[in-house]
Design an enzyme around this catalytic site. Structure first.
Site, PDB file in Angstrom:
ATOM      1  N   GLU A  83     -12.648   1.213   2.991  1.00  0.00           N
ATOM      2  CA  GLU A  83     -12.510   1.766   3.691  1.00  0.00           C
ATOM      3  C   GLU A  83     -13.478   2.165   4.954  1.00  0.00           C
ATOM      4  O   GLU A  83     -13.891   3.379   5.077  1.00  0.00           O
ATOM      5  CB  GLU A  83     -11.368   2.097   4.647  1.00  0.00           C
ATOM      6  CG  GLU A  83      -9.578   1.783   3.769  1.00  0.00           C
ATOM      7  CD  GLU A  83      -8.335   2.201   3.968  1.00  0.00           C
ATOM      8  OE1 GLU A  83      -7.175   1.209   4.709  1.00  0.00           O
ATOM      9  OE2 GLU A  83      -8.485   3.115   3.537  1.00  0.00           O
ATOM     10  N   GLU A 112       1.013  -1.041   0.252  1.00  0.00           N
ATOM     11  CA  GLU A 112      -0.099   0.254   0.281  1.00  0.00           C
ATOM     12  C   GLU A 112       1.004   1.172   0.184  1.00  0.00           C
ATOM     13  O   GLU A 112       1.638   1.351   0.866  1.00  0.00           O
ATOM     14  CB  GLU A 112      -1.080  -0.131   1.473  1.00  0.00           C
ATOM     15  CG  GLU A 112      -1.615  -0.981   1.412  1.00  0.00           C
ATOM     16  CD  GLU A 112      -3.487  -0.966   2.282  1.00  0.00           C
ATOM     17  OE1 GLU A 112      -3.112   0.063   2.630  1.00  0.00           O
ATOM     18  OE2 GLU A 112      -3.457  -2.466   2.806  1.00  0.00           O
ATOM     19  N   ASP A 142      -3.605   4.131  -0.907  1.00  0.00           N
ATOM     20  CA  ASP A 142      -4.148   3.343   0.268  1.00  0.00           C
ATOM     21  C   ASP A 142      -5.109   5.095   0.267  1.00  0.00           C
ATOM     22  O   ASP A 142      -4.408   6.390   0.189  1.00  0.00           O
ATOM     23  CB  ASP A 142      -4.166   3.487   1.717  1.00  0.00           C
ATOM     24  CG  ASP A 142      -4.306   3.126   2.997  1.00  0.00           C
ATOM     25  OD1 ASP A 142      -5.271   3.002   3.046  1.00  0.00           O
ATOM     26  OD2 ASP A 142      -3.724   3.450   3.774  1.00  0.00           O
TER      27      ASP A 142
END
Length: 581
Positions: A525, A438, A468
């Site tokens: 997320e 990431e 990310d």
């Protein structure tokens, strides 16, 4: 040992190691696995010579991990790993002596093991332990043959011992070279002025920042005595002398800060503040000195008086101690399919188990890790530990497809990135797509061509690359064009109010569509409620991550989380208290 139908001499072996010694031994094995020993021609020559000396069907150099035997270099037998308990070598490492098994099929300790019963069937075995300078028996150098033998002579025992010693010497040389390369990796990416000093007190390496601070060329600094560049002087009260830091063993890896006068090129002087830590120099224990400007104030004596800059929350000594004593650990948060709810991957998240402050989350120490020069050693440890843990879970039968690891900026800029990732895969027998790296906007803004080449090389080999916290920064859209991405991770800030904030919903839907059109997997997320899950699933998001599915847990607790990933377990998790990653 007992032979079928008769009693013969039993070879005496030492009892197994205690738990603490075994943990240290396994740690030594893991360190050697990272060296890429399988491709070393010197070790291959030793193994070949052993096979010729014994006129044997096979010869192998092995490492004995916690629960498996690893064929590192072999001759006359296919490369394979096997459970430790099924191997001859698990017995070899219990003693300093050569283990001889004339006929494994007639020895009750080994008769039912696969190496005896399966093809290629091996009956005879003779092996000497590989013992590190620290005294850990990490593996063996051995010969095997399909035909049983009466035994071997003392001359042959001495020969196999000598070859095992030669092999260990070669491995130690490779380890020293690895340590030196790791130090050079630090130099290549370290922005602070830094000098590497060997055991004789001479400067071996100086980075660009050190050369600029000291007003000298890099080539000019190399070879100079450290004392000729950083003048010796009286110490602050309670401070240790520079080189005496290393006389006290591993407990004193980083000195307290010392104030000195740097002698510049051309004869000028500059007040500096230095701190030192140990380094495995080619000629023995050396040190790395971090040098920074200090503020000099006039005083009546005409000497420099120094003002110490404000210290961060976590000092170099704190971080070095944490690395040295294994205080850092990984927790793992599940990633689930939005369609099925099945858990197929995890993200590795670092934690610090501080003896005084308890379990610390990344926001409490990551900035200090990067600013104090520990990003590379911690980052490589995270990569190796996450890969090792994924391999262990898969051996246990957990159907996890991959583990995601966050890259530090220093790792991204390091020329060792490709090598370290491939070694983590090789050591643990993982396919490239089982590791996901990431990268963040901070990395994207660097515009570092070396880092981009490394990521493109890894992506070509099959390693997954994720962006990310997508959508939160200026570089996000342009970065999609240059990074070899496979995954787009949507920042939690868009998910939090996705049901009540129309703008967040529109932006999130657009990013999911963008990912789909570019052939990237979308990961949302920060999902905490069933409502957020339903909205994202309807938008076509592929993967979810958040406290709804599971908080970050230790490696030991993850199998239970996977096993309990049904409606009852999810209901329990939704009602639990969670800590933010």
């Amino acid at each position: 040992m007992w032979m079928k139908g008769e009693l013969v001499e039993i070879q005496q072996m030492k009892s197994p190691l205690n738990a603490e010694d075994e943990a240290r031994r396994v740690e030594g094995v893991r360190a050697l696995l990272a060296l890429g020993l399988r491709n070393d021609q010197g070790l291959q020559a030793i193994v070949n010579a052993l096979a010729i000396l014994f006129d044997a069907g096979a010869a192998v150099l092995t490492l004995v991990d916690r629960d498996r035997l690893i064929f590192v270099v072999q001759q006359g037998i296919p490369r394979q790993d096997m459970p430790r308990k099924e191997s001859f070598c698990s017995s070899t490492i219990l003693s300093d002596e050569v283990l001889v098994v004339p006929d494994g099929a007639a020895d009750l300790r080994f008769a039912n093991r696969p190496l005896i019963d399966d093809q290629p069937r091996m009956r005879f075995y003779a092996g000497a332990p590989l013992t590190t300078p620290e005294g850990h028996r990490v593996g063996s150098l051995c010969v095997l043959d399909p035909k049983p033998r009466v035994g071997i002579s003392d001359h042959q025992k001495n020969a196999i011992k000598a070859l095992a010693t030669l092999a260990m010497d070669r491995i130690c040389a490779l380890r020293d070279a690895w340590n030196r390369a790791s130090a050079l990796d630090c130099f290549e990416t370290e922005t602070r002025p830094m000098l590497a000093v060997n055991a004789a007190g001479a400067i071996e390496y100086a980075n660009v920042a050190a050369a600029e601070l000291l007003g000298r060329g890099q080539a000019e600094l190399c070879g100079l005595a450290f004392d000729a560049v950083i003048a010796p002087g009286p110490l602050n009260a309670g401070c240790e002398t520079l080189m005496s830091v290393y006389a006290h063993g591993r407990e004193s890896h980083v000195s307290k800060r010392l104030f000195r006068t740097a002698i510049l090129g051309g004869g000028g002087e500059r007040p500096v503040e230095i701190s030192v830590q140990s380094w495995a120099a080619p000629d023995g224990a050396g040190m790395i000195a971090f040098v920074g400007e200090a503020v000099a104030l006039a005083n009546p004596s005409g000497n420099f008086a120094f003002v110490r800059p404000a210290a961060g929350r976590n000092t170099q000594a704190d971080l070095a101690r944490a690395l040295d004593r294994g205080e850092f650990l990984l927790h793992y948060q599940p990633q689930v399919s939005m369609d099925t709810g099945g858990m197929h991957a995890v993200e590795a998240l670092v934690r610090w188990s501080d003896p005084q402050r308890g379990l610390l989350l990344p926001k409490s120490f990551l900035i200090d890790v990067e600013e104090n020069g520990f990003a590379l050693p911690l980052g490589w440890w995270i990569l190796d530990e996450a890969a090792s843990q994924l391999a262990q879970w898969r051996r246990q039968g957990l159907a996890l497809q991959r583990v995601s690891v966050n890259l530090f900026t220093a790792q991204y800029r390091s020329e060792a990135l490709v090598r370290r990732v491939l070694q983590a895969l090789s050591v643990n027998n993982l396919a490239p797509e089982m590791i996901e790296l990431e990268v963040t906007e901070t990395i994207a803004l660097l515009n570092d061509e070396c880092g981009l080449r490394s990521l493109r090389c890894l992506a070509d080999l099959g390693v997954r690359i994720a962006f990310d916290d997508f959508g939160t920064g200026y570089a996000s859209l342009s970065s999609l064009q240059q990074f070899p991405l496979t995954t787009l991770k949507l920042d939690r800030s868009f998910i939090q109010n996705i049901q009540s904030n129309r703008s967040d919903a529109v932006i999130t839907k657009s990013m999911i569509a963008l990912a789909r059109d570019l052939g990237l997997e979308s990961v949302a997320e920060g999902i905490e409620t069933p409502g957020q899950h339903d909205v994202l699933a309807e938008m076509g998001c592929a993967v979810g991550q958040g406290f709804l599915y599971g908080r970050p847990v230790s490696a030991a607790d993850l199998p239970a989380l996977v096993a309990g990933n049904d409606a009852g377990a999810l209901t329990m998790m939704r009602n639990s208290s969670f800590f933010h990653a």
